[in-house]
Design a protein around this motif. Structure first.
Motif, PDB file in Angstrom:
ATOM      1  N   TYR A 138       0.004 -10.009  -1.699  1.00 11.63           N
ATOM      2  CA  TYR A 138       1.346  -9.684  -1.212  1.00 11.63           C
ATOM      3  C   TYR A 138       1.575 -10.287   0.175  1.00 11.63           C
ATOM      4  CZ  TYR A 138       5.242  -7.208   0.836  1.00 11.63           C
ATOM      5  OH  TYR A 138       6.416  -6.928   1.474  1.00 11.63           O
ATOM      6  N   TRP A 142       4.457 -12.743   1.231  1.00 12.65           N
ATOM      7  CA  TRP A 142       5.367 -12.414   2.333  1.00 12.65           C
ATOM      8  C   TRP A 142       5.454 -13.562   3.333  1.00 12.65           C
ATOM      9  CZ3 TRP A 142       8.739  -8.667   3.909  1.00 12.65           C
ATOM     10  CH2 TRP A 142       9.000  -8.555   5.272  1.00 12.65           C
ATOM     11  N   GLY A 479       5.164  -7.210   7.184  1.00 14.60           N
ATOM     12  CA  GLY A 479       4.964  -7.294   5.739  1.00 14.60           C
ATOM     13  C   GLY A 479       4.254  -6.074   5.193  1.00 14.60           C
ATOM     14  N   TYR A 483       5.303  -3.395   2.437  1.00 16.01           N
ATOM     15  CA  TYR A 483       4.445  -3.311   1.256  1.00 16.01           C
ATOM     16  C   TYR A 483       4.247  -1.881   0.760  1.00 16.01           C
ATOM     17  CZ  TYR A 483       0.124  -3.257  -1.475  1.00 16.01           C
ATOM     18  OH  TYR A 483      -0.803  -3.032  -2.449  1.00 16.01           O
TER      19      TYR A 483
END
Length: 517
Positions: A138, A142, A479, A483
């Motif tokens: 992730y 990002w 980020g 998340y």
């Protein structure tokens, strides 16, 4: 007909369309007839038992052209000044280009093995996901999708505009006004988006054509350099290592520029699911493409130094144009044209791979569902490409290519380092350790590239700390803040489904769901 029923109607009609079209799809450059990957479709209205056939339409030549065509672009024509400034001498500049080429080549060999073990599109993202888990992939998504890819597109198209406008303006430096360069860059970006949305086949053909153009441009420079060497132009090359830079931080920044010029060696890994016979063609495209670029880059820089001193290379805003004015003055105008075409081809490859990365991340619920859609007929990730276009426009406002290069390289080499370790992890982690490996590199190679990534990431921070490095940490922290609520706990806004359905109808898209390996 309600919105939901209309989406389902579009979805139900896709199978018949795709089957008829796929039977006619084949690679028009001598490759075998395309096979396909089955993907079960899932729309906002629920699951479906039907299948969408996503064609494998990129053969070996197409794979090589995407790698070579994406690497060779603005870097070799903009970055020589950055590498020269970080090197301080002609001799060390050539060493820097060679080291950057070797690191990129070894890194690409690692990705050749990764691509034959994890046979999904997404390159770095999917490897991080399989090796380290959800959070790591992730963060890469990002950083890459919101910062690196759009900033790269902005850099590439601004460079394209700079070179195409240089012959048209004569104010002493050949520089066009900034607002004109910005308008031209936006036009080029819009054209790239139109090409990539239209069809995969058109984007692939465009990539092959522009790869030929950029190789021709480098051939002109290389041949011109050979002629000058034969005529005895060795004055600047003879200076050797005089004036070599000794500051590790400045050397690392010079390496950033060199690595930026080689960036793109992992392009084919982003489109693994669209490559014909990836077990064979993916590693072959990498093994052929990256060393070819390395040889061309070294010869091109030798040619530059036949007629330019290290100081002139550093000061030149357009090194290739300055070279042409001294070597082929009557035809100097042709080099900016070729360089613009080269940058355009790089932009095409970067947008193609970037759209696939956004699509794969959204498919794994790391980005909004609307970005996990493909067009019902062309199977192009249209929303993902449009998303990159919008962000690239924002980044164009900065216009500082040097700052973007430094910042992008700092972030990307941190992730490259983790993926070098992923090669080792997959040797011991089930089920990947039991997978047959078409390519199995010596274990020392990913270790060496990992050590190189540590140097590129940490030495500049220690020796020459800048605000950009702090911003990188803040951006990653932001980020993580996004998340946990929206990815880990899967919190959704009430309007999300309505927005997704609207975009499906407006863009004529559906959401495919990939079957497990």
């Amino acid at each position: 007909m309600t919105e939901e029923n209309e989406v389902n109607h579009r979805r139900s009609s896709v199978s018949g369309v795709s089957k008829a079209e796929d039977e006619q799809r084949s690679d028009s450059y001598g490759n075998e007839k395309a096979d396909s990957v089955s993907i079960a479709s899932k729309g906002s209205g629920g699951d479906s038992d039907e299948k969408v056939e996503v064609p494998r339409s990129i053969g070996l030549i197409g794979g090589i052209s995407f790698i070579v065509g994406t690497i060779i672009g603005s870097g070799i024509f903009v970055s020589p000044s950055g590498v020269a400034e970080g090197s301080g001498s002609v001799g060390f500049s050539m060493v820097s280009w060679t080291i950057c080429g070797i690191i990129s080549m070894l890194g690409s060999f690692c990705y050749a093995e990764l691509g034959t073990v994890v046979k999904q599109s997404g390159a770095d993202y999917i490897y991080l996901h399989k090796a380290y888990g959800d959070a790591m992939s992730y963060i890469f998504s990002w950083v890459n999708n919101l910062l690196v890819k759009p900033a790269s597109m902005a850099t590439i198209t601004l460079t394209c505009a700079q070179y195409i406008m240089t012959p048209l303006f004569d104010d002493g430096c050949g520089e066009a006004p900034e607002y004109i360069k910005l308008i031209v860059a936006i036009f080029f970006l819009f054209l790239l988006v139109a090409i990539n949305i239209y069809s995969v086949k058109l984007a692939s053909r465009i990539q092959i054509v522009f790869t030929v153009c950029k190789l021709l441009a480098l051939a002109i420079i290389i041949i011109g350099g050979i002629v000058k060497l034969c005529q005895g132009y060795t004055e600047h090359l003879a200076t050797g290592f005089a004036g070599t830079e000794t500051n590790p931080g400045k050397i690392a920044v010079g390496f950033y520029s060199g690595m930026w010029a080689y960036d793109g060696w992992n392009t084919a890994n982003f489109m693994t699911e669209e490559i014909i016979n990836p077990e064979r063609n993916l590693p072959l495209a990498i093994i052929i493409g990256v060393p070819l670029v390395m040889i061309a880059y070294i010869l091109t820089n030798i040619s530059y130094f036949t007629v330019m001193s290290i100081e002139e290379v550093i000061a030149s805003p357009a090194v290739a144009v300055t070279w042409a004015e001294r070597v082929i003055p009557q035809a100097a105008w042709i080099i900016p044209i070729f360089v613009a075409l080269s940058s355009f081809g790089t932009g095409n490859g970067s947008l193609f791979s970037g759209g696939r990365l956004i699509f794969v991340a959204a498919r794994n619920e790391h980005l909004p569902d609307a970005l996990a859609m493909v067009h019902v007929k062309s199977f192009v990730p249209t929303p993902a490409i449009i998303f990159t276009f919008i962000l690239a426009i924002v980044f164009m406002l900065s216009g500082d290519i040097g700052a973007l290069i430094d910042f992008i390289s700092f972030l990307m080499w941190a992730f490259y380092g983790f993926n070098m370790l992923a090669v080792i992890i997959f040797r011991f982690k089930k089920p990947y350790k039991d997978y047959p490996r078409v390519v199995k590199i010596p274990i020392i190679i990913p270790i060496l590239v990992f050590l190189a990534s540590i140097f590129l990431v940490f030495v500049p921070i220690i020796t020459n700390p800048q605000v950009e490095f702090l911003f990188a940490v803040v951006f990653i922290a932001a980020g993580l803040i996004v998340y946990f609520p929206f990815v880990f706990f899967k919190i959704r806004f009430g309007c999300t489904k309505r927005v997704t359905t609207f975009l499906q109808l407006y863009l004529q898209t559906l959401k495919p769901k990939q079957s497990e390996d």
